[in-house]
Design an enzyme around this catalytic site. Structure first.
Site, PDB file in Angstrom:
ATOM      1  N   ASP A  93      11.842  -5.801  -0.204  1.00  0.00           N
ATOM      2  CA  ASP A  93      13.114  -6.472   0.104  1.00  0.00           C
ATOM      3  C   ASP A  93      14.072  -5.587   0.901  1.00  0.00           C
ATOM      4  OD1 ASP A  93      12.175  -8.624  -1.471  1.00  0.00           O
ATOM      5  OD2 ASP A  93      12.913  -7.630  -3.277  1.00  0.00           O
ATOM      6  N   HIS A 108       9.354 -12.733   3.627  1.00  0.00           N
ATOM      7  CA  HIS A 108      10.034 -12.098   4.759  1.00  0.00           C
ATOM      8  C   HIS A 108      11.005 -13.083   5.400  1.00  0.00           C
ATOM      9  CE1 HIS A 108       6.695  -8.871   5.167  1.00  0.00           C
ATOM     10  NE2 HIS A 108       7.435  -8.733   4.109  1.00  0.00           N
ATOM     11  N   THR A 142       5.495 -11.763  -9.613  1.00  0.00           N
ATOM     12  CA  THR A 142       5.967 -12.985  -8.958  1.00  0.00           C
ATOM     13  C   THR A 142       5.173 -14.208  -9.432  1.00  0.00           C
ATOM     14  OG1 THR A 142       4.451 -12.609  -7.127  1.00  0.00           O
ATOM     15  CG2 THR A 142       6.666 -11.720  -6.876  1.00  0.00           C
ATOM     16  N   GLY A 161      14.455  -5.726   4.004  1.00  0.00           N
ATOM     17  CA  GLY A 161      14.877  -6.407   5.241  1.00  0.00           C
ATOM     18  C   GLY A 161      13.847  -6.200   6.344  1.00  0.00           C
ATOM     19  N   LYS A 162      12.599  -6.016   5.935  1.00  0.00           N
ATOM     20  CA  LYS A 162      11.529  -5.794   6.919  1.00  0.00           C
ATOM     21  C   LYS A 162      11.359  -6.983   7.850  1.00  0.00           C
ATOM     22  CE  LYS A 162       8.470  -5.039   3.700  1.00  0.00           C
ATOM     23  NZ  LYS A 162       9.345  -4.978   2.534  1.00  0.00           N
ATOM     24  N   GLN A 220       6.034  -5.873   0.637  1.00  0.00           N
ATOM     25  CA  GLN A 220       6.525  -5.085  -0.507  1.00  0.00           C
ATOM     26  C   GLN A 220       7.031  -3.727   0.005  1.00  0.00           C
ATOM     27  OE1 GLN A 220       3.045  -6.495  -1.222  1.00  0.00           O
ATOM     28  NE2 GLN A 220       4.264  -8.324  -1.534  1.00  0.00           N
TER      29      GLN A 220
END
Ligand code: IMP
Length: 428
Positions: free
Chosen positions: A13, A41, A129, A15-16, A224
């Site tokens: 998380d 994403h 998840t 911000g890729k 990830q």
């Protein structure tokens, strides 16, 4: 340079999605090489928001080839939902998407066992998840996985499902008291999905290596982050793949020696979803503030993310593992109104100062951050398009992060939109 990898430096998380999207525009091929539908994403393009879970972000750019490599675990239902969702919004998905015939399929028992196993763990649960990721990779390693290529051969597929499911049903009954799953219904459903997926399926290994040899610009899109890596992360509170540059060779068939530059994506602070140690976590109102300002809720599960200050110890570990050349710092704007911005430069573990990232979660859970404060800039940075537009205190903060990690600053993101990005000269 033609072969680039983008990886998360923290617990995902970072911000890729946005950074990959920017680089995808300047690439010919975009490749996912690990993880699966656990990833989320987010890309905001011309005011429209897209959340991609399995399909590489290059799909949003016409003319790019997108490859789901053999290292990905693929839920066909989720893939097709994503394909339909993109097409419904006018995005072309056809010959610009390829799926490796070697990628493993996430089967219904994987998702079920993921949930049942988590429920049985009580307080020590991982906080997965629930996408079946761990059980699917476990079966791959146990050599009882079912692959995308198997879907194309109905009799082989039937045989494999029947064999694996009889064992899974015994586990479901004996360990969890769960009624058996029905092979016939699963086979029918998966073969129907298989017919729709067939046009995308290919042996992607030769194709990717040929693209590399021909000098095509190839972008590897990590999902990830390094601290969730199965080998180098905060085990056992990790995902089940090599979620960093280490996964490229095994997950795509392109040798690691071909990768020419690695861009590590860091948030200007840190977040984590799920359980596990988090030395710089802020449990009070400061953490709440970062969560609200940063919109820190999971793109895949909607869960609130835990928030904390930037952690140099953990990030240095990631720089080493990945061979990171430069960092992209995201969400700088979230820190806009802070007077002071603490950064963790070392841990105190049982009275000792530690600067190497500990392998054991017990030490990490006990680690107290040694914080050094940087002056805030207290001005909105969202309008900055060049490094020189940033207030001096923001530049000093960024320079301090890059210096502490001994890497170059490659990019800075100051807002959600594609345009709200500063690109340093070396990355153009
Ligand atoms: P799994 O990957 O679903 O097995 O979950 C294992 C751990 O990785 C949990 O802590 C998840 O919250 C975390 N995780 C998995 N995928 C992501 C992601 O894309 N971003 C952030 N955390 C993730």
């Amino acid at each position: 340079m033609s072969i680039t990898c983008v990886v998360g430096v923290q617990w995902g998380d970072e911000g890729k999605g946005k950074i990959v999207d920017w680089l995808a525009e300047r690439s010919d091929v975009v490749v996912r090489f690990q993880g699966g539908g656990n990833a989320g994403h987010t890309v905001v393009a011309r005011g429209r928001k897209y959340v991609l879970h399995l399909i590489p972000s290059g799909i949003l750019h016409p003319g790019r080839l997108n490859v789901i490599g053999n290292g990905v675990v693929l839920d066909p239902e989720q893939l097709l939902a994503e394909v339909d969702g993109l097409r419904g919004r006018g995005i072309r998905v056809g010959r610009n998407l390829l799926v490796s015939d070697r990628a493993h399929l996430v089967m219904p028992w994987h998702k079920l066992l993921d949930r049942l196993c988590e429920e049985g763990q009580g307080k020590s649960k991982i906080g997965t998840t629930n996408r079946g990721i761990g059980p699917c990779y476990a079966d791959k390693m146990s050599r009882i996985g079912i692959r995308v290529g198997d879907l194309l051969d109905p009799s082989l597929f039937r045989e494999r499902v029947a064999r694996v499911l009889s064992e899974k049903n015994r586990i479901l009954r004996c360990l969890y008291g769960h009624p058996p799953l029905r092979a016939a219904a699963i086979i029918r459903q998966y073969l129907a999905w298989g017919r729709r997926i067939r046009p995308f399926v290919a042996d992607t290994v030769d194709l990717l290596n040929a693209a590399v040899s021909r000098g095509r610009r190839v972008l590897f899109e990590g999902a990830q982050g390094t601290l969730l890596d199965i080998d180098f992360g905060t085990y056992p509170f990790v995902t089940s793949s090599n979620s960093d540059a280490c996964g490229i060779a095994a997950g795509s068939g392109v040798p690691a020696s071909r990768v020419q530059r690695v861009l590590g994506v860091v948030k200007a602070y840190v977040t984590r979803v799920g359980s596990g140690p988090f030395p710089t976590e802020l449990l009070g109102p400061e953490g709440e503030r970062l969560r609200e300002r940063g919109g820190e809720y999971g793109a895949t599960t909607g869960r609130p993310r835990r928030c904390g200050w930037f952690d140099v110890v953990a990030a240095r570990h990631a720089v080493t593992i990945n061979g990171i050349d430069a960092i992209a710092v995201t969400k700088l704007d979230v820190l806009d109104d802070l007077a002071e911005i603490p950064v963790c430069v070392a841990y105190r573990v049982r009275g000792r100062r530690v600067t190497a990232f500990p392998a054991d979660v017990k030490s990490l859970a006990e680690a107290k951050p040694v914080l050094v404060s940087h002056p805030g800039w207290r001005t909105p940075v969202g309008g900055a398009r060049r490094y020189g537009d940033l207030p001096p205190a923001a530049r000093r903060y960024l320079a301090a992060l890059a210096r502490s990690l001994d890497v170059r600053l490659g990019m800075v993101s100051v807002g959600k939109d594609r345009e709200e990005t500063i690109v340093m000269d070396g990355w153009k």
